[in-house]
Write a protein that holds these residues in place. Structure first.
Motif, PDB file in Angstrom:
ATOM      1  N   LYS A  94       0.799  -1.141   0.062  1.00 44.07           N
ATOM      2  CA  LYS A  94       0.011  -0.068   0.077  1.00 44.07           C
ATOM      3  C   LYS A  94       0.996   1.288   0.182  1.00 44.07           C
ATOM      4  CE  LYS A  94      -3.590   0.218   2.359  1.00 44.07           C
ATOM      5  NZ  LYS A  94      -4.597   0.286   3.693  1.00 44.07           N
ATOM      6  N   LEU A  95       2.031   1.269   0.793  1.00 40.12           N
ATOM      7  CA  LEU A  95       2.922   2.332   0.963  1.00 40.12           C
ATOM      8  C   LEU A  95       3.446   2.624  -0.686  1.00 40.12           C
ATOM      9  CD1 LEU A  95       5.106   2.046   3.911  1.00 40.12           C
ATOM     10  CD2 LEU A  95       3.205   3.709   3.677  1.00 40.12           C
ATOM     11  N   GLN A  96       3.902   1.525  -1.501  1.00 42.33           N
ATOM     12  CA  GLN A  96       4.211   1.698  -2.709  1.00 42.33           C
ATOM     13  C   GLN A  96       3.176   2.219  -3.699  1.00 42.33           C
ATOM     14  OE1 GLN A  96       6.038  -1.939  -4.195  1.00 42.33           O
ATOM     15  NE2 GLN A  96       6.780  -1.044  -5.980  1.00 42.33           N
ATOM     16  N   MET A  97       1.919   1.510  -3.557  1.00 41.43           N
ATOM     17  CA  MET A  97       0.897   2.215  -4.518  1.00 41.43           C
ATOM     18  C   MET A  97       0.479   3.477  -4.087  1.00 41.43           C
ATOM     19  SD  MET A  97      -1.714  -1.141  -4.317  1.00 41.43           S
ATOM     20  CE  MET A  97      -3.015  -0.307  -5.103  1.00 41.43           C
ATOM     21  N   ASP A  98       0.605   4.059  -2.828  1.00 43.17           N
ATOM     22  CA  ASP A  98       0.082   5.391  -2.692  1.00 43.17           C
ATOM     23  C   ASP A  98       1.322   6.442  -2.943  1.00 43.17           C
ATOM     24  OD1 ASP A  98      -2.323   4.688  -1.808  1.00 43.17           O
ATOM     25  OD2 ASP A  98      -1.962   4.318   0.080  1.00 43.17           O
ATOM     26  N   GLY A  99       2.306   5.935  -3.346  1.00 43.97           N
ATOM     27  CA  GLY A  99       3.368   6.641  -3.933  1.00 43.97           C
ATOM     28  C   GLY A  99       4.212   7.180  -2.744  1.00 43.97           C
TER      29      GLY A  99
END
Length: 404
Positions: A94-99
């Protein structure tokens, strides 16, 4: 003070908001500089396993993991394959998907030599979004310590020096800027007629002049900044990130650059600052000052300054042939002399040096005071706990002066 009890969190852990999670692991993200205090490696980059461990520790510290899930994970052969591990993996995704992070792979040297070209251990890089988030959080925490809820922000079309009215009135004197207060001036004149108006009838409104500034933050990342069981480098990075956010949001006409100094010195972009590491060992103050001057000479600003955060005596020099001369014991006369030459060069260029010293050695105190006297700068003898408040107060107090 409002207290949030995370132990009452209900639902799946991977439902946590990314921003909340970033705040929980902020200290771990900024503290990567404290790797091995006896053998620091400036090229070390945090891995995805490090991120996993940071999230796990943050959840445990806040009592957010159900006891049965934690016990199951601790008894498993591989914690990352447990239910808890899988939920943490989803948080990382999620941290990666949210940038907030960018996952990268480093090539395995052995595999590359064998012609297979297989990727090595997965690493992660903080994005511009996460750097801005960490800067905002750092600024909010430090400004809270100053008794301020937030930093002021005045939008303007002109990204340069400017004048803001303060609201204070005074009688006009020769040489004052004619910021005429028409209401009060007319009140003084209307009763006796304009033909009888005198200079003493003029009333002006005072203003604050906000100068444009070019700043280079010199961060000491020598061995001593994590030695003796105290991490001084992480608070220094936190201050730098907070200052960057303050300038971007409140002083858009200013410029800010960062230089790390150790055996030598190099400029580091803001995007790489949070994950900067300690090392190598010595303190090349002269090299840092020389590079800072080169960066400031390119700027066309009203004020040019160097903010130096350090805890050690100058102990290294870059010789004309590129070799590094080192002496870790005391203030070597040759090292000290060359360092003061760079200080004198700053003075001739009109560059002020404000030093924030994290140590108290008598010889060091004498050196810092000499630097401050030579450039008409300031010396602050502070600690990792309150250095941020000193840096921010000093920066903002230098920004304005009352003009008539």
């Amino acid at each position: 003070m409002r207290i949030t009890r995370y132990s009452k969190f209900e639902g799946e852990l991977d439902q946590l908001d990314s921003a909340e999670l970033m705040q929980m692991i902020q200290e771990a993200l900024l503290g990567q500089g404290m790797n091995d205090p006896w053998d620091p490696d400036p090229d070390t980059r945090p891995s995805m396993d490090d991120l996993f461990d940071a999230i796990l520790q943050a959840l445990m510290d806040r009592g957010m993991i159900p006891e049965e899930m934690l016990e199951e994970a601790m008894n498993s052969d591989d914690i990352q394959e447990s239910r808890l591990g899988q939920q943490i993996q989803r948080l990382m995704d999620k941290l990666q998907m949210d940038g907030f992070i960018r996952k990268e792979f480093e090539e395995d040297p052995q595999a590359a030599q064998g012609g297979q070209g297989q990727p090595g251990e997965a690493k992660f890089q903080l994005t511009d979004k996460s750097i801005d988030f960490l800067g905002y959080n750092s600024l909010r925490e430090l400004m809270g310590g100053l008794g301020r809820s937030s930093a002021g922000n005045h939008d303007t079309r002109d990204y340069a020096s400017g004048i803001d009215m303060t609201g204070e009135l005074k009688n006009y004197e020769f040489g004052d800027t004619l910021n005429l207060d028409t209401t009060q001036t007319l009140s003084n004149v209307i009763s006796k007629g304009f033909e009888n108006m005198e200079e003493s009838d003029l009333v002006i409104r005072q203003a604050e002049y906000s100068s444009s500034a070019a700043t280079v933050v010199l961060l000491d990342c020598s061995h001593s900044m994590i030695l003796y069981g105290e991490d001084r480098f992480t608070p220094a990075k936190q201050v730098a990130l907070a200052l960057a956010h303050l300038i971007r949001t409140s002083y858009p006409g200013d410029s800010l650059k960062f230089v790390l100094f150790h055996d030598s010195a190099e400029e580091v972009p803001l995007s790489k600052l949070a994950q900067a590491q300690i090392g190598p060992y010595h303190t090349n103050t002269a090299g840092g000052l020389r590079l800072a001057q080169q960066l400031l000479k390119r700027e066309n600003k009203d004020m040019k300054q160097i903010v130096m955060i350090t805890d050690g005596k100058p102990s290294a020099l870059t010789l004309p042939d590129g070799r590094i001369y080192k002496n870790a014991y005391g203030l070597d006369p040759y090292v000290l002399g060359q360092t003061l030459r760079e200080v004198a060069s700053c003075r001739r260029s009109g560059i002020q040096i404000n030093t924030f010293m994290l140590a108290r050695d008598p010889e060091l105190i004498s050196f810092v005071r000499r630097v401050s006297e030579m450039t008409k700068g300031k010396a602050y003898f502070t600690t990792p706990t309150n250095i941020g408040q000193y840096v921010l107060m000093d920066y903002m107090s230098n920004k304005t002066k009352v003009v008539n």
